[in-house]
Write an enzyme that holds these catalytic residues in place. Structure first.
Site, PDB file in Angstrom:
ATOM      1  N   ASP A   1      34.464  51.934  10.710  1.00 19.73           N
ATOM      2  CA  ASP A   1      34.796  51.692  12.116  1.00 19.73           C
ATOM      3  C   ASP A   1      33.495  51.425  12.862  1.00 19.73           C
ATOM      4  O   ASP A   1      32.426  51.358  12.252  1.00 19.73           O
ATOM      5  CB  ASP A   1      35.521  52.925  12.705  1.00 19.73           C
ATOM      6  CG  ASP A   1      36.399  52.538  13.889  1.00 19.73           C
ATOM      7  OD1 ASP A   1      35.894  51.888  14.817  1.00 19.73           O
ATOM      8  OD2 ASP A   1      37.594  52.891  13.875  1.00 19.73           O
TER       9      ASP A   1
ATOM     10  N   GLU B   1      22.398  34.706  30.024  1.00 19.50           N
ATOM     11  CA  GLU B   1      23.856  34.811  29.984  1.00 19.50           C
ATOM     12  C   GLU B   1      24.498  33.593  29.314  1.00 19.50           C
ATOM     13  O   GLU B   1      25.436  33.738  28.532  1.00 19.50           O
ATOM     14  CB  GLU B   1      24.400  34.974  31.411  1.00 19.50           C
ATOM     15  CG  GLU B   1      25.893  34.805  31.577  1.00 19.50           C
ATOM     16  CD  GLU B   1      26.719  35.895  30.919  1.00 19.50           C
ATOM     17  OE1 GLU B   1      26.167  36.995  30.697  1.00 19.50           O
ATOM     18  OE2 GLU B   1      27.892  35.652  30.607  1.00 19.50           O
TER      19      GLU B   1
ATOM     20  N   SER C   1      29.042  29.050  11.612  1.00 19.77           N
ATOM     21  CA  SER C   1      28.255  29.042  10.378  1.00 19.77           C
ATOM     22  C   SER C   1      29.104  29.532   9.215  1.00 19.77           C
ATOM     23  O   SER C   1      29.104  28.946   8.131  1.00 19.77           O
ATOM     24  CB  SER C   1      27.021  29.933  10.511  1.00 19.77           C
ATOM     25  OG  SER C   1      26.209  29.482  11.566  1.00 19.77           O
TER      26      SER C   1
ATOM     27  N   LYS D   1      19.493  24.287  14.353  1.00 22.85           N
ATOM     28  CA  LYS D   1      20.797  24.821  13.946  1.00 22.85           C
ATOM     29  C   LYS D   1      21.759  23.687  13.603  1.00 22.85           C
ATOM     30  O   LYS D   1      22.470  23.734  12.603  1.00 22.85           O
ATOM     31  CB  LYS D   1      21.380  25.711  15.047  1.00 22.85           C
ATOM     32  CG  LYS D   1      20.526  26.935  15.320  1.00 22.85           C
ATOM     33  CD  LYS D   1      21.298  28.035  16.016  1.00 22.85           C
ATOM     34  CE  LYS D   1      22.301  28.680  15.118  1.00 22.85           C
ATOM     35  NZ  LYS D   1      21.769  29.718  14.254  1.00 22.85           N
TER      36      LYS D   1
ATOM     37  N   HIS E   1      20.431  32.547  32.887  1.00 26.47           N
ATOM     38  CA  HIS E   1      20.198  31.702  31.732  1.00 26.47           C
ATOM     39  C   HIS E   1      20.396  32.441  30.417  1.00 26.47           C
ATOM     40  O   HIS E   1      21.111  31.946  29.552  1.00 26.47           O
ATOM     41  CB  HIS E   1      18.871  30.948  31.760  1.00 26.47           C
ATOM     42  CG  HIS E   1      18.852  30.004  30.610  1.00 26.47           C
ATOM     43  ND1 HIS E   1      19.440  28.768  30.664  1.00 26.47           N
ATOM     44  CD2 HIS E   1      18.451  30.174  29.345  1.00 26.47           C
ATOM     45  CE1 HIS E   1      19.389  28.216  29.468  1.00 26.47           C
ATOM     46  NE2 HIS E   1      18.792  29.048  28.645  1.00 26.47           N
TER      47      HIS E   1
ATOM     48  N   TRP F   1      30.597  30.737  41.468  1.00 27.51           N
ATOM     49  CA  TRP F   1      30.365  31.815  40.493  1.00 27.51           C
ATOM     50  C   TRP F   1      28.903  32.231  40.494  1.00 27.51           C
ATOM     51  O   TRP F   1      28.553  33.301  40.014  1.00 27.51           O
ATOM     52  CB  TRP F   1      30.814  31.411  39.089  1.00 27.51           C
ATOM     53  CG  TRP F   1      29.797  30.672  38.264  1.00 27.51           C
ATOM     54  CD1 TRP F   1      29.552  29.329  38.308  1.00 27.51           C
ATOM     55  CD2 TRP F   1      28.903  31.218  37.284  1.00 27.51           C
ATOM     56  NE1 TRP F   1      28.554  29.010  37.431  1.00 27.51           N
ATOM     57  CE2 TRP F   1      28.123  30.142  36.773  1.00 27.51           C
ATOM     58  CE3 TRP F   1      28.664  32.500  36.778  1.00 27.51           C
ATOM     59  CZ2 TRP F   1      27.140  30.317  35.807  1.00 27.51           C
ATOM     60  CZ3 TRP F   1      27.675  32.660  35.814  1.00 27.51           C
ATOM     61  CH2 TRP F   1      26.924  31.571  35.334  1.00 27.51           C
TER      62      TRP F   1
ATOM     63  N   TYR G   1      23.327  31.855  27.003  1.00 25.97           N
ATOM     64  CA  TYR G   1      23.145  31.981  25.555  1.00 25.97           C
ATOM     65  C   TYR G   1      23.971  33.108  24.973  1.00 25.97           C
ATOM     66  O   TYR G   1      24.389  33.054  23.814  1.00 25.97           O
ATOM     67  CB  TYR G   1      21.662  32.083  25.199  1.00 25.97           C
ATOM     68  CG  TYR G   1      21.080  30.696  25.238  1.00 25.97           C
ATOM     69  CD1 TYR G   1      21.327  29.832  24.178  1.00 25.97           C
ATOM     70  CD2 TYR G   1      20.411  30.210  26.342  1.00 25.97           C
ATOM     71  CE1 TYR G   1      20.897  28.525  24.221  1.00 25.97           C
ATOM     72  CE2 TYR G   1      19.977  28.907  26.395  1.00 25.97           C
ATOM     73  CZ  TYR G   1      20.217  28.065  25.331  1.00 25.97           C
ATOM     74  OH  TYR G   1      19.819  26.778  25.386  1.00 25.97           O
TER      75      TYR G   1
ATOM     76  N   THR H   1      17.596  24.875  18.882  1.00 21.05           N
ATOM     77  CA  THR H   1      18.999  24.469  18.971  1.00 21.05           C
ATOM     78  C   THR H   1      19.256  23.302  18.027  1.00 21.05           C
ATOM     79  O   THR H   1      20.254  23.272  17.299  1.00 21.05           O
ATOM     80  CB  THR H   1      19.350  24.090  20.423  1.00 21.05           C
ATOM     81  OG1 THR H   1      18.856  25.110  21.294  1.00 21.05           O
ATOM     82  CG2 THR H   1      20.833  23.946  20.613  1.00 21.05           C
TER      83      THR H   1
ATOM     84  N   HIS I   1      14.980  26.356  35.598  1.00 19.48           N
ATOM     85  CA  HIS I   1      15.493  24.983  35.466  1.00 19.48           C
ATOM     86  C   HIS I   1      16.803  24.797  36.231  1.00 19.48           C
ATOM     87  O   HIS I   1      17.276  23.675  36.356  1.00 19.48           O
ATOM     88  CB  HIS I   1      15.621  24.538  33.997  1.00 19.48           C
ATOM     89  CG  HIS I   1      16.625  25.289  33.186  1.00 19.48           C
ATOM     90  ND1 HIS I   1      16.444  25.508  31.842  1.00 19.48           N
ATOM     91  CD2 HIS I   1      17.810  25.860  33.493  1.00 19.48           C
ATOM     92  CE1 HIS I   1      17.498  26.181  31.371  1.00 19.48           C
ATOM     93  NE2 HIS I   1      18.320  26.407  32.359  1.00 19.48           N
ATOM     94  N   HIS I   2      17.378  25.890  36.722  1.00 23.27           N
ATOM     95  CA  HIS I   2      18.557  25.765  37.584  1.00 23.27           C
ATOM     96  C   HIS I   2      18.145  25.576  39.038  1.00 23.27           C
ATOM     97  O   HIS I   2      19.004  25.465  39.915  1.00 23.27           O
ATOM     98  CB  HIS I   2      19.425  27.018  37.463  1.00 23.27           C
ATOM     99  CG  HIS I   2      19.981  27.219  36.084  1.00 23.27           C
ATOM    100  ND1 HIS I   2      21.148  26.633  35.666  1.00 23.27           N
ATOM    101  CD2 HIS I   2      19.507  27.892  35.012  1.00 23.27           C
ATOM    102  CE1 HIS I   2      21.374  26.954  34.392  1.00 23.27           C
ATOM    103  NE2 HIS I   2      20.388  27.725  33.973  1.00 23.27           N
TER     104      HIS I   2
ATOM    105  N   HIS J   1      37.715  30.876  39.131  1.00 25.23           N
ATOM    106  CA  HIS J   1      37.827  30.210  37.828  1.00 25.23           C
ATOM    107  C   HIS J   1      36.553  30.454  37.021  1.00 25.23           C
ATOM    108  O   HIS J   1      36.611  30.884  35.871  1.00 25.23           O
ATOM    109  CB  HIS J   1      38.065  28.709  38.012  1.00 25.23           C
ATOM    110  CG  HIS J   1      37.802  27.889  36.788  1.00 25.23           C
ATOM    111  ND1 HIS J   1      38.646  27.886  35.702  1.00 25.23           N
ATOM    112  CD2 HIS J   1      36.776  27.075  36.452  1.00 25.23           C
ATOM    113  CE1 HIS J   1      38.155  27.092  34.762  1.00 25.23           C
ATOM    114  NE2 HIS J   1      37.010  26.579  35.182  1.00 25.23           N
TER     115      HIS J   1
ATOM    116  N   SER K   1      30.662  47.839  31.357  1.00 27.14           N
ATOM    117  CA  SER K   1      31.443  47.590  30.155  1.00 27.14           C
ATOM    118  C   SER K   1      30.608  46.835  29.115  1.00 27.14           C
ATOM    119  O   SER K   1      30.579  47.199  27.943  1.00 27.14           O
ATOM    120  CB  SER K   1      32.696  46.807  30.524  1.00 27.14           C
ATOM    121  OG  SER K   1      33.246  46.186  29.404  1.00 27.14           O
ATOM    122  N   SER K   2      29.899  45.783  29.552  1.00 26.48           N
ATOM    123  CA  SER K   2      29.116  44.993  28.588  1.00 26.48           C
ATOM    124  C   SER K   2      27.981  45.807  28.000  1.00 26.48           C
ATOM    125  O   SER K   2      27.676  45.696  26.807  1.00 26.48           O
ATOM    126  CB  SER K   2      28.489  43.777  29.263  1.00 26.48           C
ATOM    127  OG  SER K   2      29.468  42.918  29.700  1.00 26.48           O
TER     128      SER K   2
ATOM    129  N   ARG L   1      29.250  18.532  42.972  1.00 26.74           N
ATOM    130  CA  ARG L   1      30.208  19.522  42.488  1.00 26.74           C
ATOM    131  C   ARG L   1      30.701  20.391  43.637  1.00 26.74           C
ATOM    132  O   ARG L   1      30.132  20.368  44.722  1.00 26.74           O
ATOM    133  CB  ARG L   1      29.562  20.380  41.395  1.00 26.74           C
ATOM    134  CG  ARG L   1      28.383  21.183  41.879  1.00 26.74           C
ATOM    135  CD  ARG L   1      27.586  21.795  40.744  1.00 26.74           C
ATOM    136  NE  ARG L   1      28.288  22.894  40.110  1.00 26.74           N
ATOM    137  CZ  ARG L   1      27.673  23.916  39.493  1.00 26.74           C
ATOM    138  NH1 ARG L   1      26.358  23.979  39.446  1.00 26.74           N
ATOM    139  NH2 ARG L   1      28.370  24.871  38.937  1.00 26.74           N
TER     140      ARG L   1
END
Ligand code: HEM
Ligand SMILES: [Cu+2]
Ligand SMILES: [Cu+2]
Lengths: 370, 528
Positions: free
Chosen positions: B106, B256, B269, B332, B254, B142, B258, B329, B303-304, B77, B170-171, B451
């Site tokens: 294009d 990622e 916006s 914004k 991290h 994950w 963002y 943040t 921080h993780h 998931h 791909s990315s 979790r």
């Protein structure tokens, strides 16, 4: 938006079941207060931002004829709210740093306890007295499967809790045996990862007797949810008596090794040992969960290769989930579970009938030591 | 911004017929469509897995699935939602909108574009096929922490590694294309500081991707070596370091997160300025805020990992740097609110989703700050509180941004207005169910539920039942979204070129016909 805020202020009260545990130690209480401080600051900012936003949405509706004003920048406003945000963050960072310094202190404890996470149980060892034991989930599989009603402490009870004395500085040395686990007792605000190859430290000092329940919080495989932590804090005298008894029991255990064991005695002991330590993977009927966990019922090793059988239990199988049980359990336990798995199910009538005794295990160890 | 364009009919440049149109296409709109449908399909696959998880957690006890399968569900998931839904949806939107927003015909590298898309079905085909193999699919979360994902993993982990490699390629190819397009194909007069915010958000995101996808590729390669070639990067018994895995993973991880929110910032916006009929407040501070978020996102990764046993100085450093990221943040959010202030606001579906985005993303930001406070994180870490946090920033955050963008641009893409009544119904059902699902997770987490648990203690039962009900409603509601999209493709009121009142002044895409010509701008527009 107002709803969740109101609802949370109710739920977030101190005695709520749905807020962070206040806990019993000084550290856990400071952390609770810090948590509430940060929470209310966030609520404050939220109220300000959301009221301006929803008021604007209401007041400047096009359907009520609002006409858009002509502005799209304001340097002083930008600087203003950047500075304001910074000030608020400093207001949070100062107490956070203070509590952090208080919580993070790895001076020696009066009592040092080595905690080792295993798939899927905890092992506790009192380093000063050199006694240790495993602590397994006590909730029955029938309760988990819903075949019998669930008890009050469903999934939060163990066969043998960790016992610690009150009003004593206790240092936990935390490590992992296989994968990473994490040892958490909310009432002490202690959560430390149990990592193979590392020894992390944490400490606590519990002022009052009681039973405190926690959990493993790092995903460690299938039974991650089934290896709770239970700590019982008792007065110092009671603790000393408890340790004295543990030491005596360990002594008696050592004597057992030299006793002559009958097959029936080994079988009986092996059966209960198997139920707590092996059935998670190899299943109660020995059928395993192939291909991940092999069946022991009908396994060639259990039928006809007692030497390899001993070796697997003593050394484990490198690179697989099969741990080296010999490191953590007594000769009697190892011998009895081997004998049990060789005699149980269909192995008894199909196998070679070899009985492995504690003495065989001692011999094996002596041979390795050479 | 206002332009004069002519669009001629290029019949001979039209799309090929049949399946080959989609297999061999190098057209940015066709590829955008492929990406968007791919992500939509993956949303339902990843969503079904979430339904399995919630069905099992509806009551304490094991009823529907065994822990072994449950862990495969949580893992897949997460992987599918992150790499198969949010990221491809943003790339799809970029493909459709970037050329149209910068006045180009294009993308700069059309063949590469085709390749970046077609790698994705391969990667996810491989990943999903592992679920049907005898040992089962990846089951280590994950975040796939070693050694659970190496020594103790099912052997299908090798397929997982291969599939992550393909996704990464791909990315990276997609990002190269986006950066090249933005730097080389802007209409004359469109200076960097005149670019639409969605273009800015993607420029920054593309750089983040190029910086961190190789790190992800590196970490899975180290796993591959540990598993198959006897190295010990993460194996303590061989002198390796399991914590190294987490440092490398989160150095990717991290930024990622963002990557998964910046393009949504760009989209909302645009929507907020359109429906407030007022240009975005503080354009340049919006750009600087995104840039500082991107830079700071490289120095907050640990921080993780507050509970892995870092030294005090490390814990404090990562606490302060994480708190710092809350400033841009917050800026914004303030700017969006200031854009609405004294506007002339109407509430079409894209605007509803954007307003909900601002409100609920902010709640996710608040829980983010709480999690940044190290001592408090000792209590929150790896509980449902973290699950609540990241779902608030990812579902009503990233996903609402995508849905809002889809409603906003759907009339442009198809030439038909979507059904506004159904759109509003979709919004309200989604808004309510998303909160019923994820808000109680805060309480369950604080109360102490860890979790990635297939079963839990009795005191968490009430809220878990409620959460599951919310989740089922949320899941079903998205079928309504599918219906609305198909309906708009097939029929609907014809859309004008500017679609939304006054949008004609807000961006080049609104000067093209609806639907736009196959090659967006064959003559470069002039920005006045
Ligand atoms: C104000 C900004 C933010 C702050 C301060 C913040 C802080 C944090 C912290 C400290 C954690 C770790 C919690 C723990 O594991 O104990 C975390 C987890 C997470 N955050 Fe954020 N965050 C912010 C915004 C975001 C955004 C914008 C996203 C993505 C769109 C995001 C996605 C995540 C995810 C996915 C996780 C969990 C990863 C996992 O362990 O599976 N966060 N956040
Ligand atoms: Cu665990
Ligand atoms: Cu992060």
């Amino acid at each position: 938006m107002v709803m969740p805020v109101m609802f949370s202020s109710h739920v977030f009260s101190e005695d709520s079941d749905y807020n962070m545990k206040v806990g019993v130690t000084e550290v856990s209480q400071s952390i609770f207060e810090l948590h509430m401080l940060i929470f209310w600051i966030c609520v404050g900012i939220g109220v300000i931002v959301f009221s301006i936003m929803f008021w604007s949405l209401f007041k400047y509706r096009k359907s009520k004829g609002a006409v858009a004003a002509d502005f799209d920048d304001n340097l002083w406003l930008e600087i203003g709210w950047t500075v304001a945000a910074t000030v608020v963050l400093i207001w949070m960072a100062v107490p956070a740093t203070q509590v952090m310094v208080e919580a993070y202190d790895d001076a020696e404890g009066e009592i040092n306890i080595l905690i080792t996470g295993h798939q899927w149980k905890w092992h506790y060892e009192y380093l000063e007295d050199e006694v240790g034991f495993f602590s397994n989930l006590a909730t029955s599989q029938e309760q988990i499967n819903g075949e019998v009603p669930k008890g009050e402490f469903y999934l939060r009870e163990v066969d043998e809790p960790l016992v610690i004395p009150t009003n004593t500085r206790i240092r936990f040395l935390i490590t992992g045996n296989d994968v990473i686990h994490s040892w958490w007792v909310p009432d002490f605000a202690v959560k430390q990862d149990a990592i193979p190859g590392f020894i992390n430290t944490a400490w606590t000092n519990v002022p009052e007797p009681g039973i405190f329940r926690g959990a493993c919080t790092e995903l460690c495989g299938i039974k991650h949810a089934f290896m709770p932590v239970v700590v019982r804090a008792v007065e110092r005298e009671e603790f000393d008596a408890y340790i004295a008894e543990k030491v005596t029991l360990a002594e008696a255990e050592r004597l057992l090794t030299s006793k002559n064991w009958t097959k029936e005695e080994l079988m009986e002991r092996g059966e209960s040992f198997y139920a707590t330590n092996c059935s998670a993977c190899h299943q109660a009927g020995g059928q395993g969960i192939p291909p991940v966990f092999p069946a022991l019922d009908g396994s060639q090793i259990a039928l006809s290769d007692s030497a390899r059988h001993i070796q697997i239990l003593m050394e484990g199988v490198q690179g697989s989930a099969m741990a080296a049980f010999g490191e953590s359990y007594s000769e009697v336990d190892i011998a009895s579970v081997i004998t049990y798995t060789r005699q149980a199910w269909s192995n008894g009538k199909n196998g070679d009938g070899v009985i492995v005794t504690p003495k065989d295990i001692v011999d094996y160890k002596n041979r390795i030591d050479l | 911004m206002s332009t004069v364009v002519e669009t001629h009919d290029h019949g001979h440049h039209g799309p090929a017929k049949g399946l080959s149109r989609w297999l061999f296409t190098t057209n940015h709109k066709d590829i955008g469509t492929l990406y968007l449908w791919f992500s939509f399909i993956m949303l339902f696959i990843g969503g079904s897995m979430a339904m399995v998880i919630r069905a099992e957690l509806f009551q304490p006890g094991l009823q529907i699935v065994q822990p072994e399968f449950f862990n495969q569900m949580t893992t897949n998931h997460g992987l599918i939602m992150v790499f198969g839904v949010i990221m491809p949806a943003f790339v799809g939107l970029a493909n459709w909108m970037l050329p149209m927003q910068i006045g180009a015909p294009d993308m700069a590298l059309p063949r590469l574009n085709n390749l970046s898309f077609w790698l994705l079905p391969m990667a996810f085909g491989i990943l999903i096929s592992t679920l049907f193999m005898p040992e089962g699919g990846p089951n280590f979360g994950w975040t796939f922490y070693a050694p659970l994902s190496t020594t103790y993993a099912p052997s299908t982990v090798n397929f997982f590694i291969f599939s992550v490699h393909i996704m990464g390629v791909s990315s990276i190819l997609g990002s190269i294309n986006i950066i090249t397009t933005i730097f080389n194909m802007r209409a004359p007069g469109m200076t960097l500081m005149k670019m639409p915010l969605f273009v800015w958000s993607w420029l920054i995101t593309a750089y983040l991707l190029i910086a961190v996808m190789p790190v992800l590729a590196g970490v899975v390669t180290m796993m591959l070596m540990d598993i198959n070639f006897g190295t010990s990067f993460f194996n303590a018994a061989g002198g390796g370091d399991p914590v190294l895995f987490q440092h490398v993973f989160w150095f990717f991880g991290h930024p990622e997160v963002y990557i998964m929110i910046l393009p949504a910032f760009g989209i909302v916006s645009h929507i907020i300025e359109t429906f407030s009929r007022k240009p975005i407040f503080g354009y340049s501070s919006m750009v600087y805020a995104m840039a500082s978020i991107a830079i700071l996102s490289f120095v907050v990764w640990a921080h993780h990992m507050f509970t892995v046993g870092m030294p005090l100085a490390g814990e404090l450093f990562f606490m302060y740097s994480t708190m710092l990221i809350a400033i841009p943040t917050g800026v914004k959010v303030f700017n969006w609110v200031a854009t609405m202030f004294r506007g002339s606001i109407s509430f079409e579906t894209p605007m509803l989703f954007s307003i909900a985005f601002v409100a609920l993303f902010t709640i996710g930001g608040f829980s983010g700050i709480m999690l940044a406070i190290v001592p408090a994180d000792f209590q929150y870490h790896d509980t449902y509180f973290v699950v609540a946090h990241f779902h608030y920033v990812l579902v009503p955050g990233a996903l609402f941004g995508i849905i809002a963008g889809a409603y906003y641009w759907l009339p442009k893409w198809t030439g038909n207005m979507y059904d506004e009544t159904l759109g509003k119904l979709h919004f309200w059902l989604t808004f309510i169910s998303v909160n019923v699902t994820f808000f109680p997770m805060h309480f369950v987490g604080l109360a102490g539920m860890p979790r990635r648990y297939p079963d839990y203690a009795l005191q968490f039962a009430d809220f878990n039942a409620l959460i599951s009900v919310g989740a089922f409603v949320f899941g079903l509601t998205q079928l309504l979204f599918l219906f609305i999209v198909i309906k708009a493709i097939k029929s609907g009121k014809k859309a004008k070129p500017e679609v939304w009142e006054g949008a004609g002044d807000l961006g080049l895409e609104w000067t093209l016909s609806s639907p736009p010509p196959y090659h967006s701008f064959t003559v470069q527009p002039q920005l006045k």
